[in-house]
Every structure is written in structure tokens, then in C-alpha cells.
Scaffold this motif. Structure first.
Motif, PDB file in Angstrom:
ATOM      1  N   THR A  54      34.292  40.876  48.508  1.00  0.00           N
ATOM      2  CA  THR A  54      34.251  42.236  49.063  1.00  0.00           C
ATOM      3  C   THR A  54      32.924  42.907  48.731  1.00  0.00           C
ATOM      4  OG1 THR A  54      36.652  42.445  48.933  1.00  0.00           O
ATOM      5  CG2 THR A  54      35.389  44.491  49.031  1.00  0.00           C
ATOM      6  N   LEU A  55      32.487  42.769  47.502  1.00  0.00           N
ATOM      7  CA  LEU A  55      31.197  43.323  47.084  1.00  0.00           C
ATOM      8  C   LEU A  55      30.061  42.752  47.929  1.00  0.00           C
ATOM      9  CD1 LEU A  55      29.352  44.867  45.066  1.00  0.00           C
ATOM     10  CD2 LEU A  55      29.469  42.826  43.610  1.00  0.00           C
ATOM     11  N   ALA A  63      40.790  30.042  48.817  1.00  0.00           N
ATOM     12  CA  ALA A  63      40.265  29.976  50.183  1.00  0.00           C
ATOM     13  C   ALA A  63      40.689  31.204  50.992  1.00  0.00           C
ATOM     14  CB  ALA A  63      40.739  28.696  50.872  1.00  0.00           C
ATOM     15  N   THR A  64      41.909  31.658  50.779  1.00  0.00           N
ATOM     16  CA  THR A  64      42.381  32.874  51.453  1.00  0.00           C
ATOM     17  C   THR A  64      41.587  34.082  50.982  1.00  0.00           C
ATOM     18  OG1 THR A  64      44.598  31.964  51.719  1.00  0.00           O
ATOM     19  CG2 THR A  64      44.398  34.351  51.828  1.00  0.00           C
ATOM     20  N   ALA A  65      41.342  34.173  49.677  1.00  0.00           N
ATOM     21  CA  ALA A  65      40.582  35.308  49.140  1.00  0.00           C
ATOM     22  C   ALA A  65      39.160  35.325  49.693  1.00  0.00           C
ATOM     23  CB  ALA A  65      40.547  35.244  47.616  1.00  0.00           C
ATOM     24  N   VAL A  66      38.599  34.149  49.903  1.00  0.00           N
ATOM     25  CA  VAL A  66      37.234  34.048  50.417  1.00  0.00           C
ATOM     26  C   VAL A  66      37.166  34.433  51.891  1.00  0.00           C
ATOM     27  CG1 VAL A  66      35.490  32.323  51.035  1.00  0.00           C
ATOM     28  CG2 VAL A  66      36.408  32.381  48.724  1.00  0.00           C
ATOM     29  N   GLU A  94      25.553  34.867  55.780  1.00  0.00           N
ATOM     30  CA  GLU A  94      25.244  33.524  55.292  1.00  0.00           C
ATOM     31  C   GLU A  94      25.427  33.441  53.772  1.00  0.00           C
ATOM     32  OE1 GLU A  94      21.244  30.918  54.765  1.00  0.00           O
ATOM     33  OE2 GLU A  94      21.561  31.793  56.756  1.00  0.00           O
ATOM     34  N   ASP A  95      24.990  34.475  53.056  1.00  0.00           N
ATOM     35  CA  ASP A  95      25.125  34.497  51.600  1.00  0.00           C
ATOM     36  C   ASP A  95      26.592  34.624  51.183  1.00  0.00           C
ATOM     37  OD1 ASP A  95      22.392  34.271  51.277  1.00  0.00           O
ATOM     38  OD2 ASP A  95      22.074  36.430  51.077  1.00  0.00           O
ATOM     39  N   VAL A  96      27.330  35.459  51.883  1.00  0.00           N
ATOM     40  CA  VAL A  96      28.753  35.641  51.582  1.00  0.00           C
ATOM     41  C   VAL A  96      29.487  34.317  51.782  1.00  0.00           C
ATOM     42  CG1 VAL A  96      30.876  36.855  52.206  1.00  0.00           C
ATOM     43  CG2 VAL A  96      28.700  38.080  52.232  1.00  0.00           C
ATOM     44  N   ASP A  97      29.245  33.681  52.916  1.00  0.00           N
ATOM     45  CA  ASP A  97      29.909  32.413  53.222  1.00  0.00           C
ATOM     46  C   ASP A  97      29.541  31.325  52.221  1.00  0.00           C
ATOM     47  OD1 ASP A  97      31.042  33.681  55.413  1.00  0.00           O
ATOM     48  OD2 ASP A  97      29.643  32.799  56.860  1.00  0.00           O
ATOM     49  N   ALA A  98      28.278  31.238  51.864  1.00  0.00           N
ATOM     50  CA  ALA A  98      27.828  30.205  50.925  1.00  0.00           C
ATOM     51  C   ALA A  98      28.418  30.432  49.533  1.00  0.00           C
ATOM     52  CB  ALA A  98      26.307  30.181  50.855  1.00  0.00           C
ATOM     53  N   TYR A  99      28.438  31.668  49.067  1.00  0.00           N
ATOM     54  CA  TYR A  99      28.998  31.981  47.748  1.00  0.00           C
ATOM     55  C   TYR A  99      30.492  31.662  47.727  1.00  0.00           C
ATOM     56  CZ  TYR A  99      30.300  34.813  43.652  1.00  0.00           C
ATOM     57  OH  TYR A  99      30.797  35.240  42.443  1.00  0.00           O
ATOM     58  N   PRO A 130      47.845  28.157  27.485  1.00  0.00           N
ATOM     59  CA  PRO A 130      47.281  28.996  28.550  1.00  0.00           C
ATOM     60  C   PRO A 130      48.346  29.437  29.547  1.00  0.00           C
ATOM     61  CG  PRO A 130      46.710  26.695  28.900  1.00  0.00           C
ATOM     62  CD  PRO A 130      47.382  26.772  27.561  1.00  0.00           C
ATOM     63  N   ASP A 131      48.203  30.641  30.034  1.00  0.00           N
ATOM     64  CA  ASP A 131      49.082  31.177  31.066  1.00  0.00           C
ATOM     65  C   ASP A 131      48.446  30.853  32.421  1.00  0.00           C
ATOM     66  OD1 ASP A 131      50.466  32.719  32.909  1.00  0.00           O
ATOM     67  OD2 ASP A 131      50.662  34.432  31.570  1.00  0.00           O
ATOM     68  N   SER A 132      48.906  29.781  33.026  1.00  0.00           N
ATOM     69  CA  SER A 132      48.304  29.290  34.272  1.00  0.00           C
ATOM     70  C   SER A 132      48.314  30.338  35.368  1.00  0.00           C
ATOM     71  CB  SER A 132      49.040  28.042  34.755  1.00  0.00           C
ATOM     72  OG  SER A 132      48.970  27.032  33.794  1.00  0.00           O
ATOM     73  N   GLU A 133      49.427  31.023  35.519  1.00  0.00           N
ATOM     74  CA  GLU A 133      49.522  32.013  36.594  1.00  0.00           C
ATOM     75  C   GLU A 133      48.598  33.201  36.338  1.00  0.00           C
ATOM     76  OE1 GLU A 133      50.033  33.812  40.023  1.00  0.00           O
ATOM     77  OE2 GLU A 133      50.632  31.760  39.557  1.00  0.00           O
ATOM     78  N   ARG A 134      48.496  33.631  35.096  1.00  0.00           N
ATOM     79  CA  ARG A 134      47.598  34.744  34.778  1.00  0.00           C
ATOM     80  C   ARG A 134      46.142  34.367  35.077  1.00  0.00           C
ATOM     81  NH1 ARG A 134      47.658  35.637  29.077  1.00  0.00           N
ATOM     82  NH2 ARG A 134      45.844  34.308  29.040  1.00  0.00           N
ATOM     83  N   GLU A 135      45.752  33.152  34.704  1.00  0.00           N
ATOM     84  CA  GLU A 135      44.385  32.701  34.966  1.00  0.00           C
ATOM     85  C   GLU A 135      44.135  32.547  36.467  1.00  0.00           C
ATOM     86  OE1 GLU A 135      42.070  32.780  32.792  1.00  0.00           O
ATOM     87  OE2 GLU A 135      43.375  33.040  31.072  1.00  0.00           O
ATOM     88  N   ALA A 136      45.132  32.051  37.200  1.00  0.00           N
ATOM     89  CA  ALA A 136      44.994  31.913  38.655  1.00  0.00           C
ATOM     90  C   ALA A 136      44.855  33.282  39.305  1.00  0.00           C
ATOM     91  CB  ALA A 136      46.189  31.164  39.234  1.00  0.00           C
ATOM     92  N   THR A 137      45.679  34.215  38.890  1.00  0.00           N
ATOM     93  CA  THR A 137      45.621  35.571  39.447  1.00  0.00           C
ATOM     94  C   THR A 137      44.282  36.219  39.136  1.00  0.00           C
ATOM     95  OG1 THR A 137      48.016  35.809  39.296  1.00  0.00           O
ATOM     96  CG2 THR A 137      46.725  37.850  39.405  1.00  0.00           C
ATOM     97  N   ARG A 138      43.800  36.064  37.914  1.00  0.00           N
ATOM     98  CA  ARG A 138      42.500  36.632  37.535  1.00  0.00           C
ATOM     99  C   ARG A 138      41.386  36.033  38.398  1.00  0.00           C
ATOM    100  NH1 ARG A 138      38.258  35.253  33.891  1.00  0.00           N
ATOM    101  NH2 ARG A 138      37.101  37.113  33.294  1.00  0.00           N
ATOM    102  N   ALA A 139      41.420  34.718  38.583  1.00  0.00           N
ATOM    103  CA  ALA A 139      40.389  34.060  39.381  1.00  0.00           C
ATOM    104  C   ALA A 139      40.425  34.543  40.829  1.00  0.00           C
ATOM    105  CB  ALA A 139      40.566  32.540  39.330  1.00  0.00           C
ATOM    106  N   VAL A 140      41.610  34.595  41.418  1.00  0.00           N
ATOM    107  CA  VAL A 140      41.735  35.032  42.811  1.00  0.00           C
ATOM    108  C   VAL A 140      41.268  36.472  42.964  1.00  0.00           C
ATOM    109  CG1 VAL A 140      43.395  35.499  44.665  1.00  0.00           C
ATOM    110  CG2 VAL A 140      43.526  33.353  43.385  1.00  0.00           C
ATOM    111  N   GLU A 141      41.646  37.338  42.024  1.00  0.00           N
ATOM    112  CA  GLU A 141      41.233  38.747  42.091  1.00  0.00           C
ATOM    113  C   GLU A 141      39.714  38.886  41.949  1.00  0.00           C
ATOM    114  OE1 GLU A 141      43.616  40.646  39.083  1.00  0.00           O
ATOM    115  OE2 GLU A 141      45.368  40.760  40.406  1.00  0.00           O
ATOM    116  N   LEU A 142      39.119  38.146  41.017  1.00  0.00           N
ATOM    117  CA  LEU A 142      37.657  38.202  40.845  1.00  0.00           C
ATOM    118  C   LEU A 142      36.930  37.662  42.073  1.00  0.00           C
ATOM    119  CD1 LEU A 142      36.821  37.228  37.161  1.00  0.00           C
ATOM    120  CD2 LEU A 142      35.845  39.099  38.459  1.00  0.00           C
TER     121      LEU A 142
END
Length: 169
Positions: free
Chosen positions: A109-110, A164-167, A118-123, A91-103
Motif C-alpha cells: 500500500t505504501l 500473494a493476495t496481499a501483494v 514496476e517497482d511495486v510489482d517487483a517488490y 513459535p506461534d505460526s499463525e501470529r507470525e503469518a498474520t504479522r507477515a501478511v499485514e506487513l
């Protein structure tokens, strides 16, 4: 109160894929997981997903239930069949991390555009909780032969911080 019915099919898919991407990124954060570590991580993930099915927040609960219904027995809802590549072997750890952070960032944002705070914070908190609890499920030896065992590796902690930063954006 926001429900999944407030979103289109592609948007729902995005919201459902983020938890699985987080799970996969944490599991491979330190490279290919050992068998016992993989089993411990997936067992912890199953507990986190089951708990989310009874979460007090309706949005988190709806996403967790949709994941369960999407593919029973597969908490992230992804098709785990190898696609002819050796991604599962190396597995490409960095690729998976980047994909997760982007998603995660795209999902937050969506939600910020259409859901209650409340829903945004909880999710967002749930996604970070998935990463944290799965990372804590196994100990990792850092520092080579005479290294110490740590609950969360440096790579896992870095991923949790990125999520956490992305959130919080």
C-alpha cells in the motif's frame, strides 16, 4: 524510478521489515522447525537475499542492499535476541503469518502511493519469491507416520497464497 530516499525513516523500516517477517513466517509455518530444516531454509533465504542484491529492479536491489548494510550477516535485519519469552522455543505460526501478511500488505500500500507500478510489482514478487523458495528448501512429511513427503506443506502453501493476495490488492 523510486528510491529509498523517497521515504521517511519509519517507512523505510517498514519496507525493510517485510522480507524478514516473510522469512520467519515461512520457517515457522509448520511449528518449530527441525535443525536440518532450519539450516536448509536459512541457506536458501541467504541465496534469495543475495540474488536480490543484484536484482534488475532498482527498488528490490535497494531494499536488499539496505538489509545487508543494516546488519551484515543477518538478511532480515532483525534483532534475533530472545526477549525473555519462549517465542523462539514455541513459535506461534499463525501470529507470525498474520504479522507477515499485514506487513506485506502495508508495504505494498505504501509503495502503491509513491512508487512506479514496476517497482511495486517487483517488490511484491520478491516477497512471494522469498516465501516460495524458502518453503521449497525443505521437504515436509504430511499425513502422519505413513504420510508422504511434499515440497511445500499445506501451511506453507496457505501462507504463500495469503502473501500473494496481499501483494495483488
Amino acid at each position: 524510478m523510486t528510491t529509498l530516499a523517497d521515504f521517511g525513516d519509519d517507512e523505510i523500516t517498514q519496507l525493510l521489515e517485510a522480507p524478514g517477517a516473510v522469512l520467519k513466517a515461512v520457517i515457522v509455518a509448520d511449528g518449530k522447525p527441525r535443525s536440518i530444516g532450519f539450516l536448509k531454509a536459512t541457506a536458501r533465504a541467504a541465496k534469495v537475499f543475495r540474488a536480490a542484491q543484484e536484482d534488475e529492479n532498482d527498488m528490490v536491489r535497494a531494499v536488499a542492499l539496505a538489509l545487508r548494510d543494516r546488519n551484515p550477516g543477518d538478511p532480515d535485519g532483525e534483532d534475533d535476541e530472545p526477549s525473555g519469552s519462549d517465542d523462539y522455543l514455541w513459535p506461534d505460526s499463525e501470529r507470525e503469518a498474520t504479522r507477515a501478511v499485514e506487513l506485506v500488505a502495508a508495504s505494498i500500500t505504501l509503495l502503491r502511493g509513491r512508487a512506479d507500478d514496476e517497482d511495486v510489482d517487483a517488490y511484491g514478487a520478491w516477497l512471494v519469491r522469498i516465501a516460495t523458495q524458502v518453503a521449497e528448501a525443505t521437504t515436509t512429511k504430511e499425513g502422519g507416520l505413513f504420510g508422504k513427503r511434499v515440497a511445500v506443506s499445506e501451511n506453507e502453501q496457505a501462507l504463500i497464497e495469503r502473501l500473494a493476495t496481499a501483494v495483488s490488492r
